[in-house]
Design a protein around this motif. Structure first.
Motif, PDB file in Angstrom:
ATOM      1  N   LYS A   1      70.279   0.483  17.378  1.00  0.00           N
ATOM      2  CA  LYS A   1      70.585   0.830  18.774  1.00  0.00           C
ATOM      3  C   LYS A   1      71.163   2.240  18.864  1.00  0.00           C
ATOM      4  O   LYS A   1      70.796   3.019  19.748  1.00  0.00           O
ATOM      5  CB  LYS A   1      71.574  -0.190  19.363  1.00  0.00           C
ATOM      6  CG  LYS A   1      71.003  -1.577  19.562  1.00  0.00           C
ATOM      7  CD  LYS A   1      72.068  -2.560  20.013  1.00  0.00           C
ATOM      8  CE  LYS A   1      71.514  -3.976  20.126  1.00  0.00           C
ATOM      9  NZ  LYS A   1      72.563  -4.955  20.510  1.00  0.00           N
TER      10      LYS A   1
ATOM     11  N   PHE B   1      70.091  -3.662  26.250  1.00  0.00           N
ATOM     12  CA  PHE B   1      70.033  -3.941  24.813  1.00  0.00           C
ATOM     13  C   PHE B   1      70.200  -5.429  24.516  1.00  0.00           C
ATOM     14  O   PHE B   1      70.562  -5.800  23.399  1.00  0.00           O
ATOM     15  CB  PHE B   1      71.097  -3.139  24.066  1.00  0.00           C
ATOM     16  CG  PHE B   1      70.653  -1.754  23.691  1.00  0.00           C
ATOM     17  CD1 PHE B   1      69.412  -1.537  23.095  1.00  0.00           C
ATOM     18  CD2 PHE B   1      71.471  -0.663  23.933  1.00  0.00           C
ATOM     19  CE1 PHE B   1      68.999  -0.253  22.761  1.00  0.00           C
ATOM     20  CE2 PHE B   1      71.070   0.628  23.589  1.00  0.00           C
ATOM     21  CZ  PHE B   1      69.826   0.830  23.000  1.00  0.00           C
TER      22      PHE B   1
ATOM     23  N   VAL C   1      68.619  -7.737  23.360  1.00  0.00           N
ATOM     24  CA  VAL C   1      67.466  -8.145  22.549  1.00  0.00           C
ATOM     25  C   VAL C   1      67.656  -9.595  22.112  1.00  0.00           C
ATOM     26  O   VAL C   1      68.743 -10.003  21.721  1.00  0.00           O
ATOM     27  CB  VAL C   1      67.330  -7.239  21.307  1.00  0.00           C
ATOM     28  CG1 VAL C   1      66.115  -7.626  20.482  1.00  0.00           C
ATOM     29  CG2 VAL C   1      67.252  -5.783  21.726  1.00  0.00           C
TER      30      VAL C   1
ATOM     31  N   MET D   1      60.516  -8.881  26.493  1.00  0.00           N
ATOM     32  CA  MET D   1      60.196  -7.510  26.115  1.00  0.00           C
ATOM     33  C   MET D   1      60.025  -6.603  27.336  1.00  0.00           C
ATOM     34  O   MET D   1      60.587  -5.506  27.397  1.00  0.00           O
ATOM     35  CB  MET D   1      58.922  -7.488  25.268  1.00  0.00           C
ATOM     36  CG  MET D   1      58.466  -6.092  24.845  1.00  0.00           C
ATOM     37  SD  MET D   1      59.694  -5.230  23.849  1.00  0.00           S
ATOM     38  CE  MET D   1      59.701  -6.287  22.405  1.00  0.00           C
TER      39      MET D   1
ATOM     40  N   LEU E   1      63.324  -5.746  28.898  1.00  0.00           N
ATOM     41  CA  LEU E   1      64.088  -4.770  28.128  1.00  0.00           C
ATOM     42  C   LEU E   1      63.586  -3.351  28.384  1.00  0.00           C
ATOM     43  O   LEU E   1      64.377  -2.424  28.616  1.00  0.00           O
ATOM     44  CB  LEU E   1      63.988  -5.096  26.629  1.00  0.00           C
ATOM     45  CG  LEU E   1      64.692  -6.367  26.151  1.00  0.00           C
ATOM     46  CD1 LEU E   1      64.285  -6.683  24.714  1.00  0.00           C
ATOM     47  CD2 LEU E   1      66.203  -6.229  26.249  1.00  0.00           C
TER      48      LEU E   1
ATOM     49  N   MET F   1      62.116  -0.856  21.507  1.00  0.00           N
ATOM     50  CA  MET F   1      62.305  -2.264  21.860  1.00  0.00           C
ATOM     51  C   MET F   1      61.447  -3.188  20.997  1.00  0.00           C
ATOM     52  O   MET F   1      61.873  -4.281  20.617  1.00  0.00           O
ATOM     53  CB  MET F   1      62.018  -2.483  23.349  1.00  0.00           C
ATOM     54  CG  MET F   1      63.042  -1.841  24.266  1.00  0.00           C
ATOM     55  SD  MET F   1      64.740  -2.333  23.828  1.00  0.00           S
ATOM     56  CE  MET F   1      65.698  -1.243  24.864  1.00  0.00           C
ATOM     57  N   HIS F   2      60.247  -2.765  20.671  1.00  0.00           N
ATOM     58  CA  HIS F   2      59.415  -3.560  19.772  1.00  0.00           C
ATOM     59  C   HIS F   2      60.041  -3.628  18.380  1.00  0.00           C
ATOM     60  O   HIS F   2      60.049  -4.688  17.742  1.00  0.00           O
ATOM     61  CB  HIS F   2      58.001  -2.975  19.695  1.00  0.00           C
ATOM     62  CG  HIS F   2      57.111  -3.414  20.814  1.00  0.00           C
ATOM     63  ND1 HIS F   2      57.038  -2.732  22.006  1.00  0.00           N
ATOM     64  CD2 HIS F   2      56.281  -4.479  20.926  1.00  0.00           C
ATOM     65  CE1 HIS F   2      56.188  -3.356  22.815  1.00  0.00           C
ATOM     66  NE2 HIS F   2      55.715  -4.413  22.180  1.00  0.00           N
TER      67      HIS F   2
ATOM     68  N   LEU G   1      63.315  -3.219  17.639  1.00  0.00           N
ATOM     69  CA  LEU G   1      64.533  -4.029  17.726  1.00  0.00           C
ATOM     70  C   LEU G   1      64.218  -5.520  17.787  1.00  0.00           C
ATOM     71  O   LEU G   1      64.874  -6.333  17.125  1.00  0.00           O
ATOM     72  CB  LEU G   1      65.348  -3.617  18.953  1.00  0.00           C
ATOM     73  CG  LEU G   1      66.223  -2.378  18.825  1.00  0.00           C
ATOM     74  CD1 LEU G   1      66.819  -2.002  20.184  1.00  0.00           C
ATOM     75  CD2 LEU G   1      67.341  -2.592  17.816  1.00  0.00           C
ATOM     76  N   SER G   2      63.211  -5.879  18.586  1.00  0.00           N
ATOM     77  CA  SER G   2      62.842  -7.288  18.703  1.00  0.00           C
ATOM     78  C   SER G   2      62.330  -7.835  17.374  1.00  0.00           C
ATOM     79  O   SER G   2      62.675  -8.954  16.969  1.00  0.00           O
ATOM     80  CB  SER G   2      61.774  -7.459  19.790  1.00  0.00           C
ATOM     81  OG  SER G   2      62.304  -7.146  21.056  1.00  0.00           O
TER      82      SER G   2
ATOM     83  N   TYR H   1      65.318  -8.233  15.146  1.00  0.00           N
ATOM     84  CA  TYR H   1      66.179  -9.325  15.599  1.00  0.00           C
ATOM     85  C   TYR H   1      65.609 -10.680  15.179  1.00  0.00           C
ATOM     86  O   TYR H   1      66.322 -11.513  14.601  1.00  0.00           O
ATOM     87  CB  TYR H   1      66.339  -9.276  17.121  1.00  0.00           C
ATOM     88  CG  TYR H   1      67.217 -10.375  17.666  1.00  0.00           C
ATOM     89  CD1 TYR H   1      68.581 -10.170  17.828  1.00  0.00           C
ATOM     90  CD2 TYR H   1      66.693 -11.617  18.019  1.00  0.00           C
ATOM     91  CE1 TYR H   1      69.406 -11.177  18.315  1.00  0.00           C
ATOM     92  CE2 TYR H   1      67.507 -12.632  18.501  1.00  0.00           C
ATOM     93  CZ  TYR H   1      68.864 -12.402  18.651  1.00  0.00           C
ATOM     94  OH  TYR H   1      69.675 -13.410  19.127  1.00  0.00           O
TER      95      TYR H   1
END
Length: 451
Positions: free
Chosen positions: A16, A66, A68, A73, A76, A123-124, A126-127, A130
């Motif tokens: 992040k 954030f 996540v 998706m 976000l 975001m992709h 981070l996802s 995660y």
């Protein structure tokens, strides 16, 4: 286990931080290359960068950009993009003030496009990280057969986070329920008899189970309490006086100021909508309906008419998705809530507030009170143009969930919370109200194992 959780959080926090640094660096590059006239020297430029970071942090926090693993998706990406749009807009005008003239906005628009591309990639990433670090948990749902909660269906659709492996009803023996709980590390406890719920909750707590608890109205009210100590006895204290006199004065002042500004700024839009309604079907421009506000006082709510005029003797029906009674103008103004602009006058006149529970018709209140006698508790404050339930709920949110959200707002009221909800409203203006449908396969968890 604690070390593993810390490691996961550290990895995500580093990612992040790297994403924020990348976005801010992109801004600095565009600023230095294309807006050299908007420079204040070393310390002045550092202040502008600091301003950019603070504004971005505020909007990212308010819009949960954030979150996540919790938000989808596209939500976000939309939240982060909107945060960047507001930040870039504010800082652009800051650069104009420094340069003492309007600078070319095209470079900031190009920056925005580039940042959105970065956001989608971030975001992709981070996802992916995660859901790689946090595997979906196997969940046991404990529920009442008489009260099948839709939270079970909703959790079953988020397969990346939850695997609804089994459901058991509370009509089983407590020994059987406890034996089943022992097989899982996560338990969803729905709303049912408080004594049974308390026993199951205590058992899960003693066995270190992760717990998702669906609150009742009483639970939501208690969540607004704070602990006091009476000698050696801890007690939960609830003020239950609604808003204090100081809070009401501040809230009313904010309502008058913001509604007046809103009426002035939106007057060209309201005039255009009024002309469009009159020219297309020549019916009345304003739709009035009796609603209920604080202390059960009734008032006429104002809206731009977005549906065909009801014929004499025609049955009153609730509005449905793609309702054929919606006019051509209505199809344009309803998705963006522009039909509700006349309610700024309701706010100015004191019938409503900017933020509060949505005003309902008396008939709907009486209908809801049959199943939820406590539904009337939401009238401890004025009805609002926007509110907690309007932002976080959907058009098909159940009355119980709406009530819980309204009670949460009442018990956690503050001016800062009002300002946050107002800013959140800007976000949902550009999101069509979503429908929630569930297939039969997602409802299989509701069928308790009879074998």
């Amino acid at each position: 286990m604690t070390a593993l959780i810390k490691f996961r959080n550290t990895v995500l926090n580093i990612l992040k931080l790297m994403s924020i640094v990348t976005l801010v660096t992109a801004f600095i590059a565009v600023w230095q290359l294309f807006y050299p006239q908007a420079s204040l020297g070393k310390w002045g430029d550092l202040f502008i960068v600091f301003t950019y970071l603070v504004i971005l942090f505020v909007f990212v926090t308010i819009y949960d950009a954030f979150k996540v693993g919790i938000m989808r998706m596209h939500e976000l990406v939309y939240s982060m993009s909107l945060s960047l749009a507001f930040t870039n807009c504010f800082v652009y005008f800051e650069l104009c003030l420094v340069a003492r003239r309007l600078v070319n906005p095209l470079y900031m628009l190009a920056l925005m496009v580039f940042q959105v591309i970065i956001v989608m990639a971030v975001m992709h990433t981070l996802s992916f990280c995660y859901f790689t670090l946090y595997k979906a948990r196997s969940v046991l749902a404990v529920f009442s057969i008489e009260n099948r909660n839709d939270i079970i269906k909703k959790m079953a659709t988020i397969k990346e986070r939850f695997v609804l492996s089994k459901g058991i009803t509370v009509d089983k023996s407590m020994d059987e329920i406890k034996r089943t709980i022992d097989e899982f590390d996560t338990v969803l406890i729905c709303d049912f008899d408080n004594n049974v719920k308390s026993e199951i909750l205590n058992y899960c707590y003693s066995r270190d189970k992760r717990i998702y608890l669906l609150p009742s109205s009483a639970d939501t009210i208690l969540n607004g309490s704070y602990p006091v100590q009476i000698f050696d006895t801890p007690v939960l204290f609830l003020h239950n006086g609604g808003l204090s006199m100081e809070q009401r004065v501040m809230k009313r002042t904010m309502d008058i100021v913001l509604s007046s500004i809103g009426i002035i700024l939106s007057s060209p839009i309201m005039l255009a909508i009024a002309l469009a309604i009159k020219l297309t079907d020549r019916g009345p421009i304003i739709f009035k309906q009796v609603r209920v506000t604080r202390n059960n006082r009734e008032f006429n709510i104002y809206k731009f008419r977005s549906m065909k005029v009801k014929k004499p003797g025609e049955e009153v029906k609730k509005t449905t998705v793609d309702d054929d009674r919606i006019t051509l103008v209505g199809k344009i103004i309803r998705p963006f809530r522009l039909d509700e602009l006349p309610q700024l006058f309701n706010i100015l006149f004191g019938d409503m507030s900017i933020v509060g529970p949505r005003p309902e018709m008396k008939e709907i209140i009486e209908e809801n009170e049959i199943l939820l006698p406590e539904f009337n508790l939401r009238h401890k404050v004025k009805a609002g143009l926007t509110g907690y339930a309007q932002i976080y709920g959907k058009y098909n949110t159940t009355p119980q969930n709406k009530l819980n959200m309204d009670l949460h707002y009442i018990e956690h009221y503050s001016i800062l919370e009002d300002l946050k909800l107002i800013i959140m409203t800007i976000k949902i203006l550009f999101v069509r109200e979503s429908t929630e449908g569930f297939s039969e396969k997602n409802s299989s968890i509701l069928k308790d194992d009879k074998k």
